[in-house]
Every structure is written in C-alpha cells, then in structure tokens.
Write a protein that holds these residues in place. Sequence first.
Motif, PDB file in Angstrom:
ATOM      1  N   LEU A   1       0.884  -1.008  -0.112  1.00 16.02           N
ATOM      2  CA  LEU A   1       0.302  -0.133   0.561  1.00 16.02           C
ATOM      3  C   LEU A   1       1.178   1.594   0.056  1.00 16.02           C
ATOM      4  N   PRO A   2       1.914   1.199   0.585  1.00 18.08           N
ATOM      5  CA  PRO A   2       2.737   2.500   0.343  1.00 18.08           C
ATOM      6  C   PRO A   2       3.141   2.832   0.042  1.00 18.08           C
ATOM      7  N   ILE A   3       3.544   1.731  -1.095  1.00 18.72           N
ATOM      8  CA  ILE A   3       4.281   2.410  -2.053  1.00 18.72           C
ATOM      9  C   ILE A   3       3.494   3.668  -3.526  1.00 18.72           C
ATOM     10  N   GLY A   4       1.967   2.853  -3.719  1.00 15.74           N
ATOM     11  CA  GLY A   4       1.190   3.659  -4.103  1.00 15.74           C
ATOM     12  C   GLY A   4       1.109   2.698  -5.382  1.00 15.74           C
ATOM     13  N   ILE A   5       1.129   2.055  -6.273  1.00 12.85           N
ATOM     14  CA  ILE A   5       1.461   1.351  -7.534  1.00 12.85           C
ATOM     15  C   ILE A   5       1.321  -0.161  -7.330  1.00 12.85           C
ATOM     16  N   PRO A   6       0.474  -0.919  -8.451  1.00  9.53           N
ATOM     17  CA  PRO A   6      -0.067  -1.925  -7.200  1.00  9.53           C
ATOM     18  C   PRO A   6       1.595  -3.005  -8.198  1.00  9.53           C
ATOM     19  N   TYR A   7       2.587  -4.100  -6.968  1.00  7.92           N
ATOM     20  CA  TYR A   7       4.166  -4.135  -7.657  1.00  7.92           C
ATOM     21  C   TYR A   7       4.645  -5.559  -6.994  1.00  7.92           C
ATOM     22  N   SER A   8       3.678  -5.820  -5.688  1.00 13.64           N
ATOM     23  CA  SER A   8       3.823  -7.451  -5.447  1.00 13.64           C
ATOM     24  C   SER A   8       3.669  -8.308  -6.355  1.00 13.64           C
ATOM     25  N   ALA A   9       2.378  -8.768  -6.615  1.00 18.06           N
ATOM     26  CA  ALA A   9       1.845  -9.642  -7.065  1.00 18.06           C
ATOM     27  C   ALA A   9       3.380  -9.667  -8.332  1.00 18.06           C
ATOM     28  N   SER A  10       3.461  -8.859  -9.181  1.00 17.63           N
ATOM     29  CA  SER A  10       4.025  -9.119 -10.042  1.00 17.63           C
ATOM     30  C   SER A  10       5.434  -9.338 -10.152  1.00 17.63           C
ATOM     31  N   PHE A  11       5.992  -8.618  -8.567  1.00 19.65           N
ATOM     32  CA  PHE A  11       7.977  -9.159  -8.308  1.00 19.65           C
ATOM     33  C   PHE A  11       7.825 -10.857  -8.332  1.00 19.65           C
ATOM     34  N   ARG A  12       7.415 -11.494  -7.292  1.00 15.42           N
ATOM     35  CA  ARG A  12       7.725 -12.755  -6.646  1.00 15.42           C
ATOM     36  C   ARG A  12       7.467 -13.373  -7.949  1.00 15.42           C
ATOM     37  N   PRO A  13       6.791 -13.700  -9.664  1.00 17.30           N
ATOM     38  CA  PRO A  13       7.592 -14.532 -10.310  1.00 17.30           C
ATOM     39  C   PRO A  13       9.016 -14.117 -10.759  1.00 17.30           C
ATOM     40  N   TYR A  14       8.760 -13.278 -11.247  1.00 21.56           N
ATOM     41  CA  TYR A  14      10.216 -12.257 -11.612  1.00 21.56           C
ATOM     42  C   TYR A  14      10.732 -13.095 -11.009  1.00 21.56           C
ATOM     43  N   HIS A  15      10.935 -12.340  -9.415  1.00 25.33           N
ATOM     44  CA  HIS A  15      12.639 -12.709  -8.190  1.00 25.33           C
ATOM     45  C   HIS A  15      12.568 -14.396  -8.310  1.00 25.33           C
ATOM     46  N   LEU A  16      11.587 -15.007  -8.059  1.00 26.48           N
ATOM     47  CA  LEU A  16      11.757 -16.433  -7.917  1.00 26.48           C
ATOM     48  C   LEU A  16      13.013 -16.874  -9.477  1.00 26.48           C
ATOM     49  N   ILE A  17      11.989 -16.311 -10.487  1.00 24.23           N
ATOM     50  CA  ILE A  17      12.970 -17.011 -11.953  1.00 24.23           C
ATOM     51  C   ILE A  17      14.514 -16.119 -11.691  1.00 24.23           C
ATOM     52  N   HIS A  18      14.532 -15.115 -11.114  1.00 25.81           N
ATOM     53  CA  HIS A  18      16.463 -15.074 -11.232  1.00 25.81           C
ATOM     54  C   HIS A  18      16.799 -15.981 -10.345  1.00 25.81           C
ATOM     55  N   HIS A  19      15.858 -15.957  -8.541  1.00 27.87           N
ATOM     56  CA  HIS A  19      16.909 -17.587  -7.665  1.00 27.87           C
ATOM     57  C   HIS A  19      17.242 -18.851  -8.992  1.00 27.87           C
ATOM     58  N   LYS A  20      16.669 -19.122  -9.632  1.00 26.95           N
ATOM     59  CA  LYS A  20      16.746 -20.890  -9.660  1.00 26.95           C
ATOM     60  C   LYS A  20      17.442 -20.476 -11.061  1.00 26.95           C
ATOM     61  N   HIS A  21      16.842 -19.183 -12.029  1.00 26.86           N
ATOM     62  CA  HIS A  21      18.068 -19.011 -13.459  1.00 26.86           C
ATOM     63  C   HIS A  21      18.847 -18.120 -13.265  1.00 26.86           C
ATOM     64  N   LEU A  22      19.884 -18.074 -11.965  1.00 24.98           N
ATOM     65  CA  LEU A  22      20.710 -17.039 -11.430  1.00 24.98           C
ATOM     66  C   LEU A  22      21.477 -17.078 -13.337  1.00 24.98           C
TER      67      LEU A  22
END
Length: 453
Positions: free
Chosen positions: A201-222
């Motif tokens: 909420l304090p970010i002001g724009i929707p972000y959390s749902a999009s961040f998660r899958p991209y970040h986990l792929i960053h971990h698994k396919h660094l």
Amino acid sequence: MYSKILRNKDEAFSSYTTGPFYLPIKPQNYSPLHKSDSSDILGDTSTDKSSSAEDESSSESFPDSSPSSVLSASETSSKTNSPEPIYQDELSKRSEFLWTYQEEPHRTRRMQILKAHPEVTKLCGYEPLTKYVISGVVALQFLTAYFLRNSPIFSLKFLLTSYVIGATANQNVFLCIHELSHNLGFKKPLHNRLFSIFVNLPIGIPYSASFRPYHLIHHKHLGHASLDTDLPTTMEAIVLQNVAGKAFFATFQIFFYAIRPMFVMKLPFTYIHLLNVIVQLVVDYIIVKAWGMRALLYFITSSFLAGSLHPCAGHFIAEHYVMNIDRTPINSDIPPPETYSYYGVLNLFTYNVGLHNEHHDFPFIPWTRLPLLTQIAREFYEPLPYHTSWTKVIWDFVLDDKVSLWCRVKRGGSSGSIQPIAKAKNLDAAKTVRDEDNGDEDIEKSLRAKRSE
C-alpha cells in the motif's frame, strides 16, 4: 531478540548468538571489494608451485564435493592449456557481458555447506516477527502522508521527508515483499501473497504480485540471458555505458527494474495480480478523497527515491555487478564471483538483504537468521569479496570508467567469442512458479521428504 529467534532450536546454536541480529561477524581476513586484490578469488592461471600451494591451503577448510566455485575452477584452469588471460585494464572499454559455461555457484556452495554443517537446515522456515515490523513501517508511512497532505510538493519539507523517511521506509517495504515472496512471513504460501498486497500500500502502485514470480525465476536461473530479468539488456548496456548514462540508470533504476521484465519475459496474469491492482487502486482513491493528491504523491515520491540515488538503493547494484572489473580476465574459463554480500549497518533497515551470497545460497532462511548462517559457515563466506558501503558502490558504478552495465555474468546465448551454455530447451517450463516455491529447490525437496516420513 535472540531468545525469540532461537526458541525451540537446537542448543548447538548457542555459540553463534554473540553478535547483533542484523550484522554478522565481519570477515577479518579479506579486504573490502572495492579495495581488494581479487587474484585470490579469480585465481591465477600461472602454474608455479607457490601458487598451487596457496590454492591447496586456501581450500583445506572446504568439504569434498564436486567443485564449481571460482576457487576450485582456478585450480582446474591452471592444469589446462588456456591462453594467458587478458584483463579489462588492458582494453579501452568493455563491450560484452561476462559469459560463463559454469553452473551458478550457489547450489554447489549450498551442497558443500549442508555437508559440512547440516544443522543449518534448522534455520529454515518463516519468521513471525516480520509482520509486526512491517506493520509499523506501513503505519509510519500513512501517518507521514497524513502530516504532509497540505505541504507543497516541491517544498523542502516535502522532499526532505520523502527522501529521509519515505524512501528508507519504502525500501523496507520493497524488501519485506522480497521476504514474503520466499514464503518467509507466514507458514501458508497464500497468506504471504495476501499480506504482500497489504504491505504494497505505501508504494502507491501495484507491485507485489508481479515481483514474486520474476524474483523466484531470478533465483532458479541466475544469470540466464533469457530468464533472469535482473540482468540489463544489451541495448541498455550500449546506450548507458558512459558516465551520464550510468548516472541516469542509477537515478531511474526503479523504472528499469519495473519495465524491463515486460520486454524480456511475459508471465501469466493471475487472480493475485488482479487483487493486487484492485486493492491498491481502491486505497489510493480513498487517500486522495480523504487527504488529497499530495498524500498519494508522497507515497509515489518515496518509492521513486527509494530506488534512486539513496544509500539503501545501492543494494540493487552491489548484489550482482562485478565492480572489480579491472582484475577480471575476459578470455578465461574462470568466471568472476557473480554475487556479493554487504556487511554494514544498513542491513538493519533492509531485512539483511546485504547478506546476498547467504540469501542466494539459502533463500528459505529468513532475515533474522541469515547472520547465524554467516557465522556457522564462515569458512565459506570469509574468502568471498564483499562491500562495506552501498553509497560507495553507487559512486564507483557511476564514476569508474571500467565499470558499466556490461559488468554482469550471463549464461545463455552470447554474441562474443566465448559461447556459453545452451539456452533452456523448454523456457515455458522454466518460467513456472508454484505457490509453495521459495527459490530453494534443494531445501524444498528435503523438507517435503521429511514431512512425508
């Protein structure tokens, strides 16, 4: 604090609780990255006996396993007929990424640490403290927005508060969403997804749902050129390779991280994404109607500054950019270290994200217990280069002519002379992210096996 963290844990951890929870014992035998001579890490391709003796002595504390660490790679390379390495300071300017054939180092080091210290699995799990800390930060942001609702946007009061309080708080918000993306806030994965929407909420724009899958792929396919959206694109590296371009990137890097994934890799739009958008827009509307547009602009300004020229924003660059590029051989089979930790006080505000080698090695260990991992497996982390100042990382990134967006290690297809590993045969399968995923497949499998016993 430690009594809470270690409650119901094995007594073996009692000897590791002497330091502050946010700052592990700093390595004593290695200089900071920006001052270090990285020959110990990158390896020496000469074959004299003294160098071989040093390599053997430096690896005595490592358990036997199939080596893919940089240190082990140097020993292998010295036995082959590889050409004399050319270092970056011998060339005018880098125009290619650092490509590698090798597997990313974190899985190998994880296996080595688990063999040497099997007790680290006791550190895995969620951290109940996280929801209380971030609730206080969210409340602080809403309270500050209320007090600034009548302040002119370009006033010193508004801008200084947005930078000092707002940007620091929203960087904390970003990194709490990072913790929740690894299922480290609650036991059930869905609860982490839903709570992330509140934290957003304090970010002001929707972000959390999009961040998660991209970040986990960053971990698994660094470092994978087709999958890791944390990597800069070739166009970015070409256009932004001078001082002005790097300053522009450092100032507006939050937009690069937000927009780049849409061009590199598209992921499905789920009901969590929809819920994230709806909740954020409804709350934004209520804020504007009740407190005015300036309150919402405080949130957005804080988010922008949190990913701009702010000390805490240095972690974006410090985590994976190769800053000691003048000591990196560009025609060698030995890749440079591609993940770097930061040991400093700003970890207090950022859920220990500075302990980034530790985090990539064990993404299922929450922020309160990562320092214990550093202390338990210190023989693995002491030899690695590290940062002591995120502010200096930004400064060096912008002003050092030898450092640019090219200074990232990649796997995939290369346009250069070194042709790295082939691309994944099934990229769609590689993009799959399940609710229970946290970026640590080995730990996930072991925990599932224990639950089935």
